[in-house]
Design a protein around this motif. Structure first.
Motif, mmCIF file in Angstrom:
data_model
loop_
_atom_site.group_PDB
_atom_site.id
_atom_site.type_symbol
_atom_site.label_atom_id
_atom_site.label_comp_id
_atom_site.label_asym_id
_atom_site.label_seq_id
_atom_site.Cartn_x
_atom_site.Cartn_y
_atom_site.Cartn_z
ATOM 1 N N ALA A 250 6.664 14.640 -72.117
ATOM 2 C CA ALA A 250 5.687 13.880 -71.342
ATOM 3 C C ALA A 250 4.969 14.782 -70.345
ATOM 4 O O ALA A 250 3.757 14.650 -70.120
ATOM 5 N N LEU A 251 5.695 15.703 -69.777
ATOM 6 C CA LEU A 251 5.115 16.650 -68.827
ATOM 7 C C LEU A 251 4.094 17.554 -69.508
ATOM 8 O O LEU A 251 3.012 17.820 -68.960
ATOM 9 N N ALA A 254 0.917 15.604 -70.080
ATOM 10 C CA ALA A 254 0.170 15.434 -68.833
ATOM 11 C C ALA A 254 -0.534 16.732 -68.444
ATOM 12 O O ALA A 254 -1.705 16.726 -68.038
ATOM 13 N N GLY A 257 -3.603 17.389 -70.553
ATOM 14 C CA GLY A 257 -4.732 16.555 -70.166
ATOM 15 C C GLY A 257 -5.430 17.043 -68.909
ATOM 16 O O GLY A 257 -6.638 16.849 -68.742
ATOM 17 N N LEU A 258 -4.672 17.693 -68.025
ATOM 18 C CA LEU A 258 -5.245 18.185 -66.773
ATOM 19 C C LEU A 258 -5.736 19.628 -66.878
ATOM 20 O O LEU A 258 -6.387 20.129 -65.955
ATOM 21 N N VAL A 265 2.379 20.871 -62.837
ATOM 22 C CA VAL A 265 2.484 19.411 -62.740
ATOM 23 C C VAL A 265 3.833 19.015 -62.150
ATOM 24 O O VAL A 265 3.916 18.147 -61.273
ATOM 25 N N TRP A 269 4.289 17.061 -58.586
ATOM 26 C CA TRP A 269 4.974 15.761 -58.547
ATOM 27 C C TRP A 269 6.058 15.762 -57.477
ATOM 28 O O TRP A 269 6.120 14.858 -56.640
ATOM 29 N N LEU A 300 -1.904 15.393 -58.241
ATOM 30 C CA LEU A 300 -1.837 14.599 -59.463
ATOM 31 C C LEU A 300 -2.585 13.277 -59.316
ATOM 32 O O LEU A 300 -2.447 12.594 -58.297
ATOM 33 N N GLU A 303 -2.305 7.801 -61.873
ATOM 34 C CA GLU A 303 -1.830 7.323 -63.178
ATOM 35 C C GLU A 303 -0.822 8.290 -63.803
ATOM 36 O O GLU A 303 0.157 7.864 -64.421
ATOM 37 N N ILE A 304 -1.070 9.587 -63.636
ATOM 38 C CA ILE A 304 -0.158 10.578 -64.212
ATOM 39 C C ILE A 304 1.148 10.616 -63.436
ATOM 40 O O ILE A 304 2.245 10.660 -64.019
ATOM 41 N N ALA A 307 3.151 7.634 -64.466
ATOM 42 C CA ALA A 307 3.711 7.776 -65.810
ATOM 43 C C ALA A 307 4.945 8.678 -65.797
ATOM 44 O O ALA A 307 5.949 8.402 -66.468
ATOM 45 N N LEU A 308 4.890 9.756 -65.017
ATOM 46 C CA LEU A 308 6.044 10.641 -64.898
ATOM 47 C C LEU A 308 7.192 9.949 -64.177
ATOM 48 O O LEU A 308 8.366 10.156 -64.505
#
Length: 338
Positions: A250-251, A254, A257-258, A265, A269, A300, A303-304, A307-308
């Motif tokens: 998942a990381l 993310a 996408g960034l 990330v 976080w 971040l 939304e990200i 999600a994390l």
């Protein structure tokens, strides 16, 4: 780099700290100097070490760098004591041991004080009042500016802080150093609430999940990684399992996408979690540190981050949930007067 207050104190520290666990062992003095130079140029101020890192060699390296790389008053030094290096006691927070090791740390560091001195772990064989009296003595003697704890459970943290707050002349607990990352969120059950209530700043160690959150172990164990070394392989093995793999994937998504790296990330976080003051960066090389410092520029999207939060969530039940929601809310039934 932004500065943040350390707990309910007047000490301000950079929001990323530099760890030195590998200095003098896996990181030689030249590489350590390169790391420190990079960190200082990025605006960092907090250097974290311990008397047991490299059996004291990490503190020796720091002391040598203070001679020529940075003036003492331009860096904040945090060290720890209380782990027994020899004999049957894994932890020793007795007054004699703590003050003796503090003097040894100061000699290795080449300074007459440290900015933050932390008890490295809870010692059930020593009365807590005795341990805390050593902290008071260290502050009153001028050898220590601020004090904290490390790897204490929630009730241990609360007991120590409450004892120190009970009398004005005692040195307050201003920091707790604990493992915290997307892969290890256990402190959210009790340690974080205790720290918030008592004005204690949180310094997360291993914010990259012992290196696993970089994504380097997705396809095996690189030969130059911690997991490939005899002394650190067990340290990493804990997070080489299915749950961690799903969080890492998942990381990676993310980060893609960034347009940044997974480690950026992961650090962004943890850096912005409630109560966190400064995650401790534990790079082995200057190149690794340079990548980690890029996270200071990243915020971040909500939304990200959410999600994390979801993919790495831990179970919080009774009685911790009572403190978060109160009786009769959420999934907790209202039992009246119990």
């Amino acid at each position: 780099m932004h500065q943040r207050p350390l707990g309910r104190s007047g000490l301000a520290v950079s929001r990323l700290a530099l760890g030195t666990m590998t200095w003098g062992r896996d990181t030689d003095p030249d590489d350590a100097a390169a790391q420190l130079k990079l960190y200082l140029e990025a605006g960092g101020t907090l250097l974290d070490t311990a008397d047991v890192y490299g059996d004291g060699d990490a503190e020796n390296v720091i002391g040598s760098l203070l001679d020529h790389l940075v003036p003492r008053d331009e860096v904040l030094i945090a060290t720890k004591a209380g782990l027994g290096q020899h004999g049957f006691r894994r932890r020793d927070s007795s007054r004699g041991h703590l003050l003796r090791t503090l003097d040894a740390s100061l000699r290795r560091l080449g300074t007459d004080y440290v900015d933050l001195w932390q008890v490295h772990g809870y010692d059930p064989q020593t009365p807590l009042e005795e341990t805390l009296s050593a902290l008071d003595h260290a502050v009153n003697s001028g050898r220590v500016r601020y004090v904290g704890v490390s790897n204490f459970a929630g009730w241990q943290t609360a007991r120590a802080a409450a004892w120190q707050q009970a009398f004005p002349a005692r040195a307050p607990i201003v920091a707790t150093q604990v493992e915290y990352s997307l892969l290890e969120r256990g402190i959210e059950r009790e340690v974080l609430p205790a720290a918030a209530a008592l004005g204690i700043g949180v310094l997360p160690w291993s914010p990259l999940g012992r290196g696993v959150l970089t994504g380097k172990y997705r396809n095996g164990r690189p030969l130059d990684s911690r997991a490939a070394t005899e002394h650190l392989a067990p340290f990493v093995q804990t997070y080489l399992e299915p749950r961690s793999s799903s969080i890492v994937e998942a990381l990676v998504i993310a980060a893609g996408g960034l347009g940044v790296s997974p480690l950026e990330v992961a650090l962004a976080w943890i850096r912005d979690r409630p109560g966190v003051v400064a995650p401790i960066l534990g790079a082995r090389t200057a190149g690794q540190l340079q990548g980690a410092l890029l996270s200071d520029e990243l915020t971040l999207p909500y939304e990200i981050a959410a999600a994390l939060d979801d993919v790495s969530a831990i179970t919080v039940g009774y009685p911790e949930r009572e403190g978060l929601t109160g009786p009769g809310t959420g999934d907790t039934p209202d039992l009246g007067a119990y």
